[in-house]
Design a protein around this motif. Sequence first.
Motif, PDB file in Angstrom:
ATOM      1  N   PRO A 100      44.400  34.257  39.782  1.00  0.00           N
ATOM      2  CA  PRO A 100      44.260  34.599  41.195  1.00  0.00           C
ATOM      3  C   PRO A 100      45.264  33.812  42.039  1.00  0.00           C
ATOM      4  O   PRO A 100      45.339  32.589  41.915  1.00  0.00           O
ATOM      5  N   TYR A 101      46.001  34.518  42.870  1.00  0.00           N
ATOM      6  CA  TYR A 101      46.981  33.856  43.740  1.00  0.00           C
ATOM      7  C   TYR A 101      46.881  34.404  45.157  1.00  0.00           C
ATOM      8  O   TYR A 101      46.472  33.686  46.065  1.00  0.00           O
ATOM      9  N   THR A 102      47.217  35.662  45.357  1.00  0.00           N
ATOM     10  CA  THR A 102      47.182  36.205  46.719  1.00  0.00           C
ATOM     11  C   THR A 102      45.764  36.255  47.276  1.00  0.00           C
ATOM     12  O   THR A 102      45.568  36.110  48.486  1.00  0.00           O
ATOM     13  N   ASP A 103      44.767  36.459  46.424  1.00  0.00           N
ATOM     14  CA  ASP A 103      43.373  36.505  46.870  1.00  0.00           C
ATOM     15  C   ASP A 103      42.683  35.150  46.776  1.00  0.00           C
ATOM     16  O   ASP A 103      41.517  35.025  47.169  1.00  0.00           O
ATOM     17  N   ALA A 104      43.364  34.156  46.247  1.00  0.00           N
ATOM     18  CA  ALA A 104      42.733  32.858  46.017  1.00  0.00           C
ATOM     19  C   ALA A 104      42.656  32.043  47.301  1.00  0.00           C
ATOM     20  O   ALA A 104      43.357  32.313  48.279  1.00  0.00           O
ATOM     21  N   LEU A 105      41.776  31.057  47.307  1.00  0.00           N
ATOM     22  CA  LEU A 105      41.665  30.044  48.368  1.00  0.00           C
ATOM     23  C   LEU A 105      41.231  30.638  49.696  1.00  0.00           C
ATOM     24  O   LEU A 105      41.602  30.149  50.764  1.00  0.00           O
ATOM     25  N   LYS A 106      40.440  31.710  49.642  1.00  0.00           N
ATOM     26  CA  LYS A 106      39.991  32.364  50.868  1.00  0.00           C
ATOM     27  C   LYS A 106      38.506  32.166  51.124  1.00  0.00           C
ATOM     28  O   LYS A 106      37.921  32.834  51.975  1.00  0.00           O
ATOM     29  N   GLY A 107      37.882  31.268  50.390  1.00  0.00           N
ATOM     30  CA  GLY A 107      36.495  30.919  50.631  1.00  0.00           C
ATOM     31  C   GLY A 107      35.555  32.099  50.485  1.00  0.00           C
ATOM     32  O   GLY A 107      35.694  32.933  49.588  1.00  0.00           O
ATOM     33  N   ALA A 108      34.580  32.183  51.397  1.00  0.00           N
ATOM     34  CA  ALA A 108      33.544  33.207  51.311  1.00  0.00           C
ATOM     35  C   ALA A 108      34.068  34.608  51.548  1.00  0.00           C
ATOM     36  O   ALA A 108      33.412  35.588  51.191  1.00  0.00           O
ATOM     37  N   SER A 109      35.263  34.736  52.130  1.00  0.00           N
ATOM     38  CA  SER A 109      35.778  36.079  52.423  1.00  0.00           C
ATOM     39  C   SER A 109      36.217  36.823  51.169  1.00  0.00           C
ATOM     40  O   SER A 109      36.263  38.048  51.153  1.00  0.00           O
ATOM     41  N   VAL A 110      36.547  36.080  50.115  1.00  0.00           N
ATOM     42  CA  VAL A 110      36.915  36.704  48.836  1.00  0.00           C
ATOM     43  C   VAL A 110      36.264  35.884  47.720  1.00  0.00           C
ATOM     44  O   VAL A 110      36.827  34.894  47.253  1.00  0.00           O
ATOM     45  N   LEU A 111      35.098  36.313  47.278  1.00  0.00           N
ATOM     46  CA  LEU A 111      34.360  35.580  46.268  1.00  0.00           C
ATOM     47  C   LEU A 111      34.764  35.981  44.847  1.00  0.00           C
ATOM     48  O   LEU A 111      34.449  35.271  43.890  1.00  0.00           O
ATOM     49  N   ALA A 112      35.424  37.128  44.717  1.00  0.00           N
ATOM     50  CA  ALA A 112      35.870  37.594  43.403  1.00  0.00           C
ATOM     51  C   ALA A 112      37.354  37.956  43.502  1.00  0.00           C
ATOM     52  O   ALA A 112      37.725  39.131  43.536  1.00  0.00           O
ATOM     53  N   PRO A 113      38.220  36.957  43.550  1.00  0.00           N
ATOM     54  CA  PRO A 113      39.646  37.219  43.762  1.00  0.00           C
ATOM     55  C   PRO A 113      40.277  37.957  42.582  1.00  0.00           C
ATOM     56  O   PRO A 113      40.000  37.655  41.420  1.00  0.00           O
ATOM     57  N   LYS A 114      41.132  38.919  42.913  1.00  0.00           N
ATOM     58  CA  LYS A 114      41.855  39.634  41.873  1.00  0.00           C
ATOM     59  C   LYS A 114      42.914  38.714  41.267  1.00  0.00           C
ATOM     60  O   LYS A 114      43.338  37.733  41.884  1.00  0.00           O
ATOM     61  N   PHE A 115      43.349  39.054  40.067  1.00  0.00           N
ATOM     62  CA  PHE A 115      44.371  38.280  39.383  1.00  0.00           C
ATOM     63  C   PHE A 115      45.752  38.877  39.669  1.00  0.00           C
ATOM     64  O   PHE A 115      45.900  40.099  39.727  1.00  0.00           O
ATOM     65  N   ASP A 116      46.740  37.990  39.828  1.00  0.00           N
ATOM     66  CA  ASP A 116      48.119  38.422  40.024  1.00  0.00           C
ATOM     67  C   ASP A 116      48.885  38.286  38.717  1.00  0.00           C
ATOM     68  O   ASP A 116      48.608  37.400  37.889  1.00  0.00           O
TER      69      ASP A 116
END
Length: 516
Positions: A148-164
């Motif tokens: 996860p990179y672009t979706d990472a580190l977004k706290g509660a707004s993205v709990l299941a970040p996609k993988f880059d």
Amino acid sequence: MKLKALTIATLIALGGCSTRDFLNINTNPNQLPTSTPNFVFTNALNVTATNLAGNNAGNAGQNANELGFYWAGQWSQGNGYIINTAQFAYQFTNGDFNYWDTFYDNLEDYQFVINNADANSQKFLKGPAKVMKAMIFQQLVDMYGNIPYTDALKGASVLAPKFDDQKAVYEALITSLDEAIVDLKANPFTGGFGTADIAFGGNTTRWVQFANSLKMRILIRQSRITGRDSYIKPEINKIVTEGSGFLTGYEASIGGPSFFQPAAGQLNPAYDRWGYSETGAKRALNNYPRPTQFLINTLKMNGDTLRLKRIAYATGGENSNNPGVSTKAEVAANYSGTPFGASSGYLPANTSSVGPSLLVKGDYNRAYILMTAAEVQFLLAEAKQRYSDVTLPNTAQAYFEEGIVQSFRVLGASSTGASAFKGSKVNNYDWTASTDKLAAIAYQKWVALTNFSGLEAWAEYRRTNLPVTPQSVQVPDARRPLRLFYPNTEGGSNTANVTAQGTIDVFSTRLFWDVD
């Protein structure tokens, strides 16, 4: 992910308190910490050092660089301990080697600094935080591949970040480092806030040079990929054009005498793990990491005894009454390595231990090194050797020879020993006599990374297949790990995105830069 804060004054004042306890000021991973960016940044740097070299809960106490030292063939396990089959027989699962959680936790801290620096009139922290983010993401790619990179580190707004895609992450890191350099140049440290920077003391030029050095690492890591030259060469020329240069004559490091203190939980993390306690008592793990037989015998064979005496102590270990000096006479015959993965026959009294370049009794406040100037010189040597038309000003030979000089320096050996190899006719030491220049660079980088950067040594070993180190005694075939499994913690909380990465075989699923 827990976000924590500290100041050096608080760290000292708390004395015997455990930093692991008092720094946990916020236990909700989806809420902001109750602190300011400068405090969080100081602690984030300290956590980075601990993740690489300290005692990490959740990893059976093991740290990331330690695994790299083993799998790069530089260290083995001391006899007297039950053999670790995960490390030396490669019998591991997604429940082992979970560096993922601690690294992403650390990234959350740096992201908090970036997000809140402007509002707190601390813009000077954005650039350094971006540099550290890039380094940690690079290390995550080198262990796990797609992350996860672009979706990472977004706290509660993205709990299941996609993988880059890992290659895309690498390219994004170059862009991120470019942005960091812009921030660094525009926002120098002000007032007394340089004390928050326990890496470079508020020296923005050195932060830029560290960023440029990381860019070279990321670019050269991809250099064996067919067709990648058209991307790499212009990026190298951009670094040269930027003009600030690279780490030269000094290291990127964390802490030091003004930060690490003689109190529990406040020591240099490598010293704390493998060396001694705050009272000078030898740690239980002091005899665990042992330089390999291959490493010691190769140094002996090449007459590289000055570095040998800094990389390892002679058999019998450090003289407790004369710190930094071996108990036995420091002559080549008294240095004996342990075969990689050997579980018996090589007791501590009869084998060499990790030497004074890393551990000296009483030297609890040495800065913890992230990247050496020697590594940078070998990156530049490879860049010039592969791409003669890039605008780097020196020759590959000059960078190579300077890399050896810098390796001697950071190990604490006399640099005159490095110059003795010029014209020596020793393969992989004397540039002119070395028949394969890229192999010579790879070998010297491997030696230079010993005791300092295990993750880089393992990544470079996978990239170059050099040097040709012996297989573990515990493994009857030629298999070696090429990567780590995604940890079960991520598989449980982000199941769909982990599953989307397909079946991972740690012996055959290569990272994008590992072409053979």
